[in-house]
Write an enzyme that holds these catalytic residues in place. Structure first.
Site, PDB file in Angstrom:
ATOM      1  N   GLN B 260       0.829  -1.212   0.000  1.00 61.19           N
ATOM      2  CA  GLN B 260       0.000   0.000   0.000  1.00 61.19           C
ATOM      3  C   GLN B 260       0.862   1.260   0.000  1.00 61.19           C
ATOM      4  O   GLN B 260       0.529   2.245  -0.647  1.00 61.19           O
ATOM      5  CB  GLN B 260      -0.964   0.031   1.194  1.00 61.19           C
ATOM      6  CG  GLN B 260      -1.993  -1.072   1.166  1.00 61.19           C
ATOM      7  CD  GLN B 260      -2.756  -1.135  -0.139  1.00 61.19           C
ATOM      8  OE1 GLN B 260      -3.364  -0.159  -0.558  1.00 61.19           O
ATOM      9  NE2 GLN B 260      -2.693  -2.272  -0.825  1.00 61.19           N
ATOM     10  N   HIS B 263       1.738   2.961  -3.271  1.00 64.35           N
ATOM     11  CA  HIS B 263       0.710   3.595  -4.109  1.00 64.35           C
ATOM     12  C   HIS B 263       0.899   5.104  -4.209  1.00 64.35           C
ATOM     13  O   HIS B 263       0.813   5.686  -5.287  1.00 64.35           O
ATOM     14  CB  HIS B 263      -0.688   3.341  -3.529  1.00 64.35           C
ATOM     15  CG  HIS B 263      -1.394   2.200  -4.183  1.00 64.35           C
ATOM     16  ND1 HIS B 263      -1.681   2.192  -5.520  1.00 64.35           N
ATOM     17  CD2 HIS B 263      -1.887   1.042  -3.676  1.00 64.35           C
ATOM     18  CE1 HIS B 263      -2.320   1.054  -5.811  1.00 64.35           C
ATOM     19  NE2 HIS B 263      -2.450   0.346  -4.720  1.00 64.35           N
ATOM     20  N   GLU B 328      -9.599   0.430   4.743  1.00 61.90           N
ATOM     21  CA  GLU B 328      -9.998  -0.018   3.406  1.00 61.90           C
ATOM     22  C   GLU B 328      -9.712  -1.526   3.268  1.00 61.90           C
ATOM     23  O   GLU B 328     -10.564  -2.291   2.862  1.00 61.90           O
ATOM     24  CB  GLU B 328      -9.203   0.776   2.370  1.00 61.90           C
ATOM     25  CG  GLU B 328      -9.534   0.429   0.934  1.00 61.90           C
ATOM     26  CD  GLU B 328      -8.584   1.115  -0.044  1.00 61.90           C
ATOM     27  OE1 GLU B 328      -7.521   1.612   0.376  1.00 61.90           O
ATOM     28  OE2 GLU B 328      -8.911   1.138  -1.256  1.00 61.90           O
ATOM     29  N   HIS B 329      -8.471  -1.917   3.614  1.00 63.91           N
ATOM     30  CA  HIS B 329      -8.074  -3.324   3.555  1.00 63.91           C
ATOM     31  C   HIS B 329      -7.632  -3.786   4.940  1.00 63.91           C
ATOM     32  O   HIS B 329      -6.837  -3.104   5.587  1.00 63.91           O
ATOM     33  CB  HIS B 329      -6.878  -3.525   2.626  1.00 63.91           C
ATOM     34  CG  HIS B 329      -7.066  -2.986   1.241  1.00 63.91           C
ATOM     35  ND1 HIS B 329      -6.463  -1.824   0.813  1.00 63.91           N
ATOM     36  CD2 HIS B 329      -7.775  -3.456   0.194  1.00 63.91           C
ATOM     37  CE1 HIS B 329      -6.804  -1.605  -0.454  1.00 63.91           C
ATOM     38  NE2 HIS B 329      -7.592  -2.566  -0.853  1.00 63.91           N
ATOM     39  N   ASP B 362      -6.524  -6.940  -5.147  1.00 62.76           N
ATOM     40  CA  ASP B 362      -6.398  -5.848  -6.124  1.00 62.76           C
ATOM     41  C   ASP B 362      -6.597  -6.347  -7.547  1.00 62.76           C
ATOM     42  O   ASP B 362      -6.936  -5.567  -8.443  1.00 62.76           O
ATOM     43  CB  ASP B 362      -5.007  -5.208  -6.035  1.00 62.76           C
ATOM     44  CG  ASP B 362      -4.877  -4.325  -4.810  1.00 62.76           C
ATOM     45  OD1 ASP B 362      -5.910  -3.864  -4.296  1.00 62.76           O
ATOM     46  OD2 ASP B 362      -3.731  -4.087  -4.363  1.00 62.76           O
ATOM     47  N   HIS B 421     -53.793  14.854   0.781  1.00 65.36           N
ATOM     48  CA  HIS B 421     -53.406  13.458   0.962  1.00 65.36           C
ATOM     49  C   HIS B 421     -54.605  12.647   1.459  1.00 65.36           C
ATOM     50  O   HIS B 421     -54.923  11.592   0.921  1.00 65.36           O
ATOM     51  CB  HIS B 421     -52.266  13.339   1.992  1.00 65.36           C
ATOM     52  CG  HIS B 421     -50.915  13.709   1.470  1.00 65.36           C
ATOM     53  ND1 HIS B 421     -50.588  14.975   1.084  1.00 65.36           N
ATOM     54  CD2 HIS B 421     -49.784  12.972   1.285  1.00 65.36           C
ATOM     55  CE1 HIS B 421     -49.320  15.001   0.682  1.00 65.36           C
ATOM     56  NE2 HIS B 421     -48.812  13.795   0.788  1.00 65.36           N
TER      57      HIS B 421
END
Lengths: 431, 431
Positions: B260, B263, B328-329, B362, B421
């Site tokens: 990670q 990235h 996230e992971h 991924d 209504h």
């Protein structure tokens, strides 16, 4: 008078396109004011929250100890409600719960042919904030529609905020909170309430998601805290599209069109029919019924400014128009509504046949009345149980499974120039 | 060096809270520039789109006829790809399709005890735009992850936009588009591409929803066209949280943390372990592996600025920390990961056991790699088939059913002061 269009006219496409792109709401820019309030509540917590509430809602004696409306207060509110209305509220709650129970999603876990164990798991959001407006849009039915799906989803902590200007609170709203199983209620509103829910104060613990309708300040605050917490859609003014043949009672259809027009001056009611004479009879019935309405001014303005009557040569021709309008509510008032139902794609909720006025869905059908507006039914759905849950993917490889699929991952990571990704696979394959 | 925390320290809670609230991305305010580009493309269509693309991507000879990348171009791109990588891409596509096929939701239609016919129906969004970045973040795997769920949902028209600065385009990205069944591809990018997708031009018909990652301009453009079209989440920098006992190979865990970190300088890699000695061995392995990485600079900065190593006395103590981080992971690298899996609630995707590096997810696990970042796994889910569909509620009453539930609707409408209504119900009950 509402606009009257005929699909056979050469000018129709332009007029219909104008109907689609016409803006019904004036956008009020309160972003700066709201940003200051949020920053202040974030920095000073209860102190700021109480100051704003004292000022805006004229509650001079408010302190941290009196922010909460207790469960005993809710019980007292129930006792204060009219028995018939309370029964109706309980009927609605039961039906909403039953409908939403069926939306609970299923988890999955399986092993595929490569030996990879895969799956997903749904879990409830831990804590949800429910905004309830004060004033005229203070609807007990909305409390049910927002709180019950959260509870069905398994949300452990549902926190309601409702402003009480001059100390006034609608007992039916508190009764609805009690019936829905709301866990905490606070007498705060506006951007300051949204800020408190998002960031927390000493008295109000923060939540993970905020739902519910509100004015321009509340909508702006929800937009600004999005990311810190989840939010639901920002709802626009209500809409109804009635697809009706000439065999309907024009008085019934007129009543349905007015049931949305009375909501707000920006509401929109549209009739599409294959019978020009029927269209005229509905317009006449609307004019008559308007005069008898307590909310005549609102409904008259909505119908005159945004109402539309469209005549098509056959009802099937309305299908592409419906999908472009993507109405919040669609009534198909024909003898065999399933024929058109099967062909229409974009609508928040669809009401079938001559005996299903949209108002049934606002209260007791069981389906949710929080629905996509402003053509967003093209890409979004009404509020439902999944809005209060989130889905986690699950992956498990054993050494064999990694040997089976690892090399493809390695090839792609290398092609993307992500060597550390590749290495985390290759190191386990002794490559 | 990454921050090192021990849950037993008195200062832990403050340090952990700082980790939670720390902002990793500098926010670039490009809203005004983007608003002008969108307004211009909305007003002048292709003409503006072509002007911006010529200027920003240096494509002097671009005209309306050459905006599209044809299916023949996609076929040629496939021929230009390395066979091994293409095979890996096809393997990934097959697995992603198989995983997402299981997400197709079911419709329901039933009659309840009151005789009311209820149900819901899922339909695909008609047209979806997929943004694919140019430059360094131009990943074929992302094309698969965004386009395949849309196609599984039944989206009839998937439109990809990808900028081609100086005419350069990654053949693997075009191959991925072809493999995923993308229907149209255009060589445009930036806010101008998002505007074209949202409002349409003579060449590019408008879509209903836009998904896919992009730079600050693309993110701002997506925010601004939201409402006109649907959008997916605005993804933040990538994150991994590894929960590992001391029996893991420190080199494997170090590789995962770096997968990670490489990235983006704003990515975040966190290790939580119950073994302080193991933590040190992982830190040493990270330092060693960093030196061998092509993306050493990026990964080093990410690990130094945002990396964290947290030692807990037993792994169960990590559960509330995981839920607050909502990564996230999440990797659970233990002998029996299901024990912790059952107790954790907030994570985008969970990777179980010692042989499931996150990078598998991924590319080829089949699950989606578009996942909630920045703690939003508390309230949102990874990209899935439902993101490309919408749900319509269906209600039908016959006269008997309306008699059964109508009076409760009437009572609530009256209590809410919505007489039109009420009237739409009472008029059908002859009340």
């Amino acid at each position: 008078m509402p606009i009257r269009l005929n699909a056979a006219d050469a000018s129709f496409e332009n007029a219909f396109a104008a109907l689609l792109t016409g803006k019904r709401e004036a956008s009020v820019d309160v972003a700066d004011t709201v940003a200051k309030i949020i920053a202040d509540v974030r920095a000073r917590g209860d102190e700021a929250l109480i100051e704003y509430t004292k000022r805006f809602d004229r509650l001079e004696n408010l302190d941290a100890g009196s922010l909460a409306i207790s469960q005993a207060d809710l019980d007292a509110a129930i006792d204060a409600c009219d028995a018939k209305t309370l029964d109706a509220l309980k009927t609605a709650a039961m039906r909403i719960e039953a409908y939403h129970e069926r939306q609970r999603p299923e988890d999955a876990r399986f092993t595929d042919t490569a030996g990879v164990e895969l799956g997903h798991r749904w879990t409830p959001v831990s804590a949800v904030g429910l905004y309830v407006p004060g004033g005229t849009a203070n609807y007990p039915s909305s409390v049910l529609m927002n709180a019950i799906p959260a509870k069905v989803a398994g949300v452990a902590r549902v926190v309601m905020v409702v402003p009480t200007p001059d100390g006034v609170v609608n007992p039916l709203v508190l009764a609805a909170a009690k019936i829905s199983g709301v866990d905490e209620v606070y007498r705060v509103g506006g951007a300051q309430a949204v800020a408190a829910l998002a960031y927390g104060t000493a008295t109000i613990a923060p939540v993970d998601k905020i739902v519910g309708p509100g004015n321009a300040f509340v909508a702006a605050a929800k937009r600004q805290v999005f990311g810190q917490v989840g939010i639901d859609m920002i709802a626009g003014p209500s809409e109804i599209l009635v697809l009706a043949d000439g065999d309907n009672d024009p008085e019934w259809i007129a009543a349905d069109l007015l049931s949305q027009a009375e909501h707000d001056e920006s509401s929109q009611s549209i009739l599409i029919t294959d019978d020009a004479g029927f269209a005229t009879r509905v317009e006449e019935a609307v004019a008559r019924q308007l005069k008898a309405l307590p909310r005549e001014t609102t409904a008259t303005k909505s119908w005159a400014d945004f109402g539309a009557v469209i005549v098509v040569s056959k009802l099937e021709d309305a299908v592409p128009l419906v999908d472009r309008l993507a109405p919040e509510h669609l009534e198909i008032a024909t003898a065999d509504p399933d024929v058109l139902l099967a062909r229409v794609s974009n609508a928040g909720a669809i009401f079938l046949g001559r005996h299903t006025p949209e108002a049934i869905g606002d209260y007791v059908a069981g389906s949710n009345h929080v629905l996509p507006t402003a053509r967003s039914a093209r890409f979004s759905s009404g509020l439902n149980v999944l809005d209060f849950m989130k889905r986690t993917s699950i992956v498990r490889c054993d050494p064999e499974a990694l040997r089976a699929i690892g090399p493809a991952a390695l090839a792609l990571a290398e092609a993307e120039g992500l060597d550390a990704h590749a290495r985390s696979v290759s190191i386990r394959l002794n490559m």
